[in-house]
Design a protein around this motif. Structure first.
Motif, PDB file in Angstrom:
ATOM      1  N   THR A   1      86.196 -24.220  11.797  1.00  0.00           N
ATOM      2  CA  THR A   1      87.411 -25.004  11.566  1.00  0.00           C
ATOM      3  C   THR A   1      87.716 -25.916  12.744  1.00  0.00           C
ATOM      4  O   THR A   1      87.659 -25.491  13.896  1.00  0.00           O
ATOM      5  CB  THR A   1      88.616 -24.062  11.306  1.00  0.00           C
ATOM      6  N   GLU A   2      88.069 -27.139  12.429  1.00  0.00           N
ATOM      7  CA  GLU A   2      88.420 -28.105  13.474  1.00  0.00           C
ATOM      8  C   GLU A   2      89.640 -27.640  14.250  1.00  0.00           C
ATOM      9  O   GLU A   2      90.590 -27.118  13.670  1.00  0.00           O
ATOM     10  CB  GLU A   2      88.707 -29.473  12.845  1.00  0.00           C
ATOM     11  N   ARG A   3      89.551 -27.831  15.558  1.00  0.00           N
ATOM     12  CA  ARG A   3      90.672 -27.587  16.474  1.00  0.00           C
ATOM     13  C   ARG A   3      91.175 -26.147  16.441  1.00  0.00           C
ATOM     14  O   ARG A   3      92.346 -25.897  16.731  1.00  0.00           O
ATOM     15  CB  ARG A   3      91.837 -28.539  16.177  1.00  0.00           C
ATOM     16  N   SER A   4      90.317 -25.196  16.104  1.00  0.00           N
ATOM     17  CA  SER A   4      90.802 -23.824  15.948  1.00  0.00           C
ATOM     18  C   SER A   4      91.054 -23.127  17.276  1.00  0.00           C
ATOM     19  O   SER A   4      91.436 -21.971  17.299  1.00  0.00           O
ATOM     20  CB  SER A   4      89.819 -22.997  15.106  1.00  0.00           C
TER      21      SER A   4
ATOM     22  N   LEU B   1     105.095 -31.152   7.993  1.00  0.00           N
ATOM     23  CA  LEU B   1     105.418 -30.386   6.798  1.00  0.00           C
ATOM     24  C   LEU B   1     104.282 -29.427   6.439  1.00  0.00           C
ATOM     25  O   LEU B   1     104.508 -28.245   6.146  1.00  0.00           O
ATOM     26  CB  LEU B   1     105.693 -31.332   5.634  1.00  0.00           C
ATOM     27  N   LEU B   2     103.051 -29.924   6.482  1.00  0.00           N
ATOM     28  CA  LEU B   2     101.903 -29.071   6.174  1.00  0.00           C
ATOM     29  C   LEU B   2     101.763 -27.940   7.189  1.00  0.00           C
ATOM     30  O   LEU B   2     101.360 -26.831   6.839  1.00  0.00           O
ATOM     31  CB  LEU B   2     100.626 -29.910   6.135  1.00  0.00           C
ATOM     32  N   SER B   3     102.093 -28.229   8.432  1.00  0.00           N
ATOM     33  CA  SER B   3     102.035 -27.201   9.469  1.00  0.00           C
ATOM     34  C   SER B   3     103.012 -26.074   9.165  1.00  0.00           C
ATOM     35  O   SER B   3     102.696 -24.894   9.321  1.00  0.00           O
ATOM     36  CB  SER B   3     102.338 -27.816  10.833  1.00  0.00           C
ATOM     37  N   THR B   4     104.210 -26.455   8.744  1.00  0.00           N
ATOM     38  CA  THR B   4     105.197 -25.436   8.373  1.00  0.00           C
ATOM     39  C   THR B   4     104.703 -24.601   7.203  1.00  0.00           C
ATOM     40  O   THR B   4     104.844 -23.365   7.188  1.00  0.00           O
ATOM     41  CB  THR B   4     106.531 -26.107   8.018  1.00  0.00           C
ATOM     42  N   MET B   5     104.102 -25.270   6.207  1.00  0.00           N
ATOM     43  CA  MET B   5     103.560 -24.547   5.054  1.00  0.00           C
ATOM     44  C   MET B   5     102.466 -23.575   5.495  1.00  0.00           C
ATOM     45  O   MET B   5     102.411 -22.429   5.043  1.00  0.00           O
ATOM     46  CB  MET B   5     103.016 -25.549   4.030  1.00  0.00           C
ATOM     47  N   ALA B   6     101.583 -24.039   6.381  1.00  0.00           N
ATOM     48  CA  ALA B   6     100.495 -23.185   6.851  1.00  0.00           C
ATOM     49  C   ALA B   6     101.028 -22.009   7.650  1.00  0.00           C
ATOM     50  O   ALA B   6     100.505 -20.893   7.564  1.00  0.00           O
ATOM     51  CB  ALA B   6      99.526 -24.002   7.699  1.00  0.00           C
ATOM     52  N   CYS B   7     102.078 -22.246   8.429  1.00  0.00           N
ATOM     53  CA  CYS B   7     102.657 -21.165   9.235  1.00  0.00           C
ATOM     54  C   CYS B   7     103.215 -20.074   8.333  1.00  0.00           C
ATOM     55  O   CYS B   7     103.009 -18.885   8.571  1.00  0.00           O
ATOM     56  CB  CYS B   7     103.750 -21.738  10.140  1.00  0.00           C
ATOM     57  N   HIS B   8     103.922 -20.477   7.275  1.00  0.00           N
ATOM     58  CA  HIS B   8     104.493 -19.487   6.368  1.00  0.00           C
ATOM     59  C   HIS B   8     103.421 -18.759   5.577  1.00  0.00           C
ATOM     60  O   HIS B   8     103.615 -17.608   5.174  1.00  0.00           O
ATOM     61  CB  HIS B   8     105.491 -20.162   5.416  1.00  0.00           C
ATOM     62  N   GLY B   9     102.274 -19.413   5.367  1.00  0.00           N
ATOM     63  CA  GLY B   9     101.212 -18.794   4.597  1.00  0.00           C
ATOM     64  C   GLY B   9     100.232 -17.983   5.421  1.00  0.00           C
ATOM     65  O   GLY B   9      99.349 -17.337   4.870  1.00  0.00           O
ATOM     66  N   ALA B  10     100.378 -18.028   6.749  1.00  0.00           N
ATOM     67  CA  ALA B  10      99.407 -17.354   7.614  1.00  0.00           C
ATOM     68  C   ALA B  10      99.681 -15.856   7.670  1.00  0.00           C
ATOM     69  O   ALA B  10     100.810 -15.393   7.481  1.00  0.00           O
ATOM     70  CB  ALA B  10      99.455 -17.949   9.021  1.00  0.00           C
ATOM     71  N   VAL B  11      98.626 -15.101   7.958  1.00  0.00           N
ATOM     72  CA  VAL B  11      98.743 -13.653   8.086  1.00  0.00           C
ATOM     73  C   VAL B  11      99.724 -13.325   9.207  1.00  0.00           C
ATOM     74  O   VAL B  11      99.721 -13.940  10.263  1.00  0.00           O
ATOM     75  CB  VAL B  11      97.354 -13.033   8.357  1.00  0.00           C
TER      76      VAL B  11
ATOM     77  N   GLY C   1      94.580 -22.584   7.927  1.00  0.00           N
ATOM     78  CA  GLY C   1      95.314 -23.049   6.759  1.00  0.00           C
ATOM     79  C   GLY C   1      95.779 -24.481   6.890  1.00  0.00           C
ATOM     80  O   GLY C   1      95.730 -25.268   5.931  1.00  0.00           O
ATOM     81  N   TYR C   2      96.223 -24.853   8.071  1.00  0.00           N
ATOM     82  CA  TYR C   2      96.706 -26.209   8.328  1.00  0.00           C
ATOM     83  C   TYR C   2      95.600 -27.237   8.128  1.00  0.00           C
ATOM     84  O   TYR C   2      95.791 -28.256   7.451  1.00  0.00           O
ATOM     85  CB  TYR C   2      97.252 -26.242   9.747  1.00  0.00           C
ATOM     86  N   GLU C   3      94.438 -26.971   8.707  1.00  0.00           N
ATOM     87  CA  GLU C   3      93.331 -27.919   8.559  1.00  0.00           C
ATOM     88  C   GLU C   3      92.875 -28.017   7.110  1.00  0.00           C
ATOM     89  O   GLU C   3      92.509 -29.091   6.635  1.00  0.00           O
ATOM     90  CB  GLU C   3      92.168 -27.512   9.461  1.00  0.00           C
ATOM     91  N   ARG C   4      92.922 -26.883   6.395  1.00  0.00           N
ATOM     92  CA  ARG C   4      92.541 -26.910   4.986  1.00  0.00           C
ATOM     93  C   ARG C   4      93.537 -27.739   4.166  1.00  0.00           C
ATOM     94  O   ARG C   4      93.155 -28.534   3.301  1.00  0.00           O
ATOM     95  CB  ARG C   4      92.455 -25.485   4.443  1.00  0.00           C
ATOM     96  N   LEU C   5      94.820 -27.566   4.438  1.00  0.00           N
ATOM     97  CA  LEU C   5      95.835 -28.347   3.734  1.00  0.00           C
ATOM     98  C   LEU C   5      95.702 -29.845   4.042  1.00  0.00           C
ATOM     99  O   LEU C   5      95.825 -30.689   3.153  1.00  0.00           O
ATOM    100  CB  LEU C   5      97.236 -27.858   4.120  1.00  0.00           C
ATOM    101  N   LYS C   6      95.464 -30.169   5.319  1.00  0.00           N
ATOM    102  CA  LYS C   6      95.283 -31.581   5.669  1.00  0.00           C
ATOM    103  C   LYS C   6      94.090 -32.180   4.938  1.00  0.00           C
ATOM    104  O   LYS C   6      94.149 -33.297   4.423  1.00  0.00           O
ATOM    105  CB  LYS C   6      95.089 -31.730   7.179  1.00  0.00           C
TER     106      LYS C   6
ATOM    107  N   ALA D   1      98.005 -17.034  14.844  1.00  0.00           N
ATOM    108  CA  ALA D   1      97.789 -18.395  15.325  1.00  0.00           C
ATOM    109  C   ALA D   1      96.493 -18.973  14.780  1.00  0.00           C
ATOM    110  O   ALA D   1      96.435 -20.138  14.369  1.00  0.00           O
ATOM    111  CB  ALA D   1      97.779 -18.415  16.850  1.00  0.00           C
ATOM    112  N   ALA D   2      95.439 -18.159  14.754  1.00  0.00           N
ATOM    113  CA  ALA D   2      94.152 -18.640  14.258  1.00  0.00           C
ATOM    114  C   ALA D   2      94.209 -18.952  12.772  1.00  0.00           C
ATOM    115  O   ALA D   2      93.726 -19.992  12.306  1.00  0.00           O
ATOM    116  CB  ALA D   2      93.071 -17.604  14.542  1.00  0.00           C
ATOM    117  N   HIS D   3      94.817 -18.033  11.989  1.00  0.00           N
ATOM    118  CA  HIS D   3      94.909 -18.245  10.542  1.00  0.00           C
ATOM    119  C   HIS D   3      95.798 -19.438  10.220  1.00  0.00           C
ATOM    120  O   HIS D   3      95.557 -20.182   9.263  1.00  0.00           O
ATOM    121  CB  HIS D   3      95.446 -16.976   9.872  1.00  0.00           C
ATOM    122  N   GLU D   4      96.813 -19.651  11.040  1.00  0.00           N
ATOM    123  CA  GLU D   4      97.701 -20.796  10.859  1.00  0.00           C
ATOM    124  C   GLU D   4      96.931 -22.112  10.992  1.00  0.00           C
ATOM    125  O   GLU D   4      97.081 -23.023  10.179  1.00  0.00           O
ATOM    126  CB  GLU D   4      98.822 -20.725  11.896  1.00  0.00           C
TER     127      GLU D   4
END
Length: 616
Positions: free
Chosen positions: A587-590, A556-566, A459-464, A453-456
């Motif tokens: 990280t924001e909103r972590s 869409l970015l959230s889905t990408m981050a979820c698949h890329g998370a540890v 990644g999401y904030e970085r993609l945004k 959840a944390a890595h997700e």
């Protein structure tokens, strides 16, 4: 049919249908009048939920004897005298309809005395029939007594609810007033017994918050205070982990007046967009201040609603202010109530009170090493975990782990805070639990992190952030789409062509109820652009703002981050775990994953000591 003038009593009873909905409406109007008269203390006495008796006593300025009959006549007020006064009204009541409307549907008594008068004066009104002014002993101030509400309008009385229900409506309105005016003392009694007292205090004291919304809200809320563009928004918003199943703790005040506004509610909902678990509601107490000439408070008989001159500006101001407030807190920066073993939810999920809030922008790391489930008995685990950490370059269990830096002690002999001791808020990793959770030790106790959840979120904030830097690109369509819409939506599309272009839509009007769509946002080309455009037009028409495109992009970015998370059961070294903790802190909103689930919990050492009865 013959046209005729309605009798005054009937006119007042018709007005009462708009102003007096239930006993809570009477309490609202009378208490607001007391506040406008300068009262510092208001006593509210009720019987049978306010249906049998409502008595409001205040210590305000009082009413002159000769003005008592005028006070119960229609459209008589001391608060406005011209259109200019109406456009800049700052008092809570001003229409001059409340007292005559209430008096027309009850047995009504008004007693008042000004500070320099020798005695008070009383006026009785029975079902709209006004009596004579009589002298009466009374302390400086005013008392209004309303008995047998709707006794002469039985059809209205039948619609009143049970005593407990009507009392609940009164208590809820008084709670709202107590939040807005903590400087005023409110005493409430019901059926001859004291039921509630709000002591006077400071606007920003946690005591008044605790009295009204409970200590949990006071502890788990963030202070907000931001000014700009002639506007000021201040108050409290709940941290994302303190959420509600309903909107029962949402209070908005415009220039001190409690109101409901769909545009502001929409802005708040947008600000909490990707930090709340689905179906949950935020809690807030927000005060919006602006020039009275920029808001019309005279759009509802009971003054529940307002109309802003520039609703788009208001919407954007509220959204940006709250979004920044939610984004600028960092994981571990705000201490929350520690979880207890007895309050863990089924399945081991920490309760809301145990979760932290976070924010900021951090790096996006890729953890590659794999760790398969060990599947060991408890007695086999120590040796296996020793080999695991030894082989990974982490700390071997066969050797003592390097301790945390010793906590400095201040001159009084008390440990200093984490920041003073140089220990990061989330501490240092000490182990991985079942390949899912990271266990870390900080200066106060134990930190537990859901690593996926944390890595997700990271990644999401970085993609945004990366995508915000690039911006939204439009993808031209080989064949334009013809979209049939309502005439109002077509008008909005024509008027907001530049706004739509900034979102990636090139739209031209093809007819009274049709549009030509020539380009769509490139990132969302595989989505359903027609449905998305309809939603965008609906938002622009209703709120003057939209985040539909950004929301679809974020999904869409959230889905990408979820698949890329540890993933669970990945083997992480201690340096990798510590890197994740440091990224969480930046990280924001972590504090929440992309779906609103909590990412971490904190357990203080004192709380853990209580689990094992240490020191008892």
């Amino acid at each position: 049919m013959t046209i005729r003038q309605l009798p005054d009593i009937l006119v007042n009873q018709i007005a009462a249908g708009e102003v007096v909905e239930r006993p809570a409406s009477v309490v609202k109007e009378l208490v607001e009048n007391a506040i406008d008269a300068g009262a510092r203390r208001v006593d509210i006495e009720l019987e049978e939920g306010g249906v049998r008796l409502i008595r409001i006593r205040d210590d305000g300025g009082g009413i002159a004897p000769e003005e008592l009959p005028l006070a119960v006549s229609r459209h008589a007020t001391s608060k406005i005298a011209s259109l200019d006064d109406l456009e800049a009204v700052a008092t809570l009541g001003f229409r001059g309809e409340a007292l005559p409307s209430i008096a027309s549907v009850s047995r009504f008594t008004l007693v008042s005395r000004q500070a320099d008068a020798e005695h008070g004066s009383a006026l009785q009104v029975d079902g709209g029939r006004v009596g004579e002014v009589q002298p009466r002993a009374h302390a400086p101030g005013t008392t209004v007594e309303v008995r047998e509400l709707f006794y002469n309008v039985p059809a209205r009385r039948k619609f009143l609810r049970a005593e407990r229900t009507e009392l609940g409506h009164i208590e809820e309105w008084l709670r709202s007033l107590a939040l807005a005016r903590p400087d005023i003392e409110l005493r409430v009694s019901h059926n001859g017994k004291p039921s509630r007292r709000y002591r006077p205090g400071d606007l920003y004291s946690d005591a008044r918050l605790g009295e009204t919304l409970g200590d949990d809200f006071a502890r788990q809320s963030l202070r907000v205070d931001h000014s700009g563009a002639g506007l000021r928004l201040h108050g409290w918003i709940s941290q994302p982990h303190y959420s509600r199943a309903s909107a029962d703790q949402q209070y908005l005040y415009v220039n001190g007046r409690s109101v409901r506004d769909r545009s502001v509610a929409h802005a708040v909902k947008m600000a909490y967009g990707d930090v709340l678990y689905h179906g949950r509601q935020p809690a807030y107490v927000l005060f919006l201040e602006l020039d009275p000439t920029r808001v019309d408070v005279n759009v509802h008989p009971a003054k529940h609603e307002v109309r802003f001159r520039d609703s788009r500006l208001i919407h954007d101001f509220v959204y940006r202010t709250l979004q920044d407030a939610l984004a600028q807190t960092r994981a571990g920066a705000a201490a929350t109530q520690p979880a207890t073993m007895s309050t863990l939810a089924p399945g081991g999920t920490p309760p809301a009170a145990a979760m932290g809030l976070s924010s900021g922008e951090g790096g996006f790391r890729d953890w590659r090493p794999a760790q398969s489930p060990l599947g060991l008995r408890v007695d086999e685990a120590p040796g296996a975990y020793a080999a695991l950490y030894g082989a990974s370059g982490g700390t071997s269990l066969s050797q003592p782990m390097a301790p945390l830096p010793a906590m400095p002690v201040d001159p009084a002999g008390l440990p200093q805070t984490s920041a003073e001791a140089g220990v990061p808020p989330l501490g240092y990793a000490i182990a991985q639990l079942h390949g899912i959770y990271i266990l870390a030790e900080n200066a106060e106790g134990l930190i537990v992190v859901d690593m996926h959840a944390a890595h997700e979120r990271i990644g999401y904030e970085r993609l945004k952030g990366a995508h915000d830097g690039i911006g939204l690109h439009a993808q031209p369509l080989l064949v334009p789409i013809t979209l049939m819409v309502g005439e109002r939506e077509a008008d909005v599309a024509e008027r907001e062509a530049d706004t739509l272009a900034a979102l990636g839509f090139e739209v031209t009007r093809a007819g009274p109820q049709s549009l030509h769509v020539r380009s769509i946002p490139a990132l969302l080309a595989q989505a359903e652009p027609e449905a998305l455009l309809r939603d965008v037009l609906s938002d622009l028409r209703e709120h003057g703002q939209t985040r539909r495109v950004a929301g679809a992009r974020d999904e869409l970015l959230s889905t990408m981050a979820c698949h890329g998370a540890v993933r669970a059961n990945r083997r992480l070294t201690l340096p990798e775990m510590n890197a994740l903790l440091r990224d969480m802190e930046a990280t924001e909103r972590s504090g929440q994953c992309n779906h609103g689930r909590p990412t971490w919990a904190r357990f203080s050492l004192a709380e853990i000591d209580r689990w094992f009865l240490r020191g008892r």
